[in-house]
Design an enzyme around this catalytic site. Sequence first.
Site, short mmCIF file in Angstrom:
data_model
loop_
_atom_site.label_atom_id
_atom_site.label_comp_id
_atom_site.label_asym_id
_atom_site.label_seq_id
_atom_site.Cartn_x
_atom_site.Cartn_y
_atom_site.Cartn_z
N ASP A 130 0.82 -1.20 0.00
CA ASP A 130 0.00 0.00 0.00
C ASP A 130 0.86 1.26 0.00
OD1 ASP A 130 -2.23 -1.61 0.10
OD2 ASP A 130 -2.57 -1.35 2.25
N TYR A 131 0.25 2.34 -0.42
CA TYR A 131 0.90 3.66 -0.47
C TYR A 131 1.56 4.01 0.86
CZ TYR A 131 1.11 8.80 -0.89
OH TYR A 131 1.52 10.10 -0.90
#
Length: 275
Positions: free
Chosen positions: A120-121
């Site tokens: 994820d970011y």
Amino acid sequence: MRLQEYGVDIFTSISTKSALKKILKKGFIKVNDVVATSATFIKGGECISLSIPNEETPKKRLDFKLKVLFEDDYLALIHKPAGILVSGNSFKTVTNALSQNLKESTAIDAVKPQPIHRLDYATTGVLLIGKTRSSIRILNALFENKKVEKTYYAITIGDMNPQGEITSTIDGKPSESRFTLLDSVSSKRFGILNLVVLKPKTGRRHQLRKHLASIGNPILGDAKYGPKNMILKGKGLYLHAYALQFRHPFTKEDIYINDELPHKFYKIFPDKTAL
């Protein structure tokens, strides 16, 4: 058999079914000189051809330094920092920064380095990269067949069992994660904070974040699945992909690469600096 199922086994440059589907949509595959689609069926005896145009070199070069944890001619493992996408339409992605941070492979089927999985970011940690057509295809298969052991660390909120297994359906597919509680501390704002080690057995989108939130122990800093009034501004998500372990598909060595926990973990659990 549908070409969409058959093609992954015959084109070494296409490593997954989803990649083959994208290639079909772009019209790069022909069957008996006719452009194929996802609805094309193979009966036997057809001539199947693949023609992918050369990629245009980006006009701009992303100047972004990445920490390389391991690298050889076939693959690499890097530290993915928080605040950057692994891939996508954005200019600032890990994928666009790989070429300037990794050595060019001398293998005969060397290609532009590609991430094998996603983080994820906001998640930090170890990210596996393929550097050749064959390694990308084989490493993808290792992930699909659960031959890569993943270890994460997270800080969670609230009373928690010493260990457990969480199973659920995510996006219509089964998912499984296991957790072990390592330590807990009192917190004026959050009540209790826990340091946990996580072993996801599947790799669904946001799996660990969803699983921990589902048992009432959301990850600290999770703006999507955690309490909206309990976000630490500027601190980000307390989820770290700590290690990957697998058998190297070419050298046959047992690879175990870990990435030190971010400093913000040690501020809450200072006695865990030996991790």
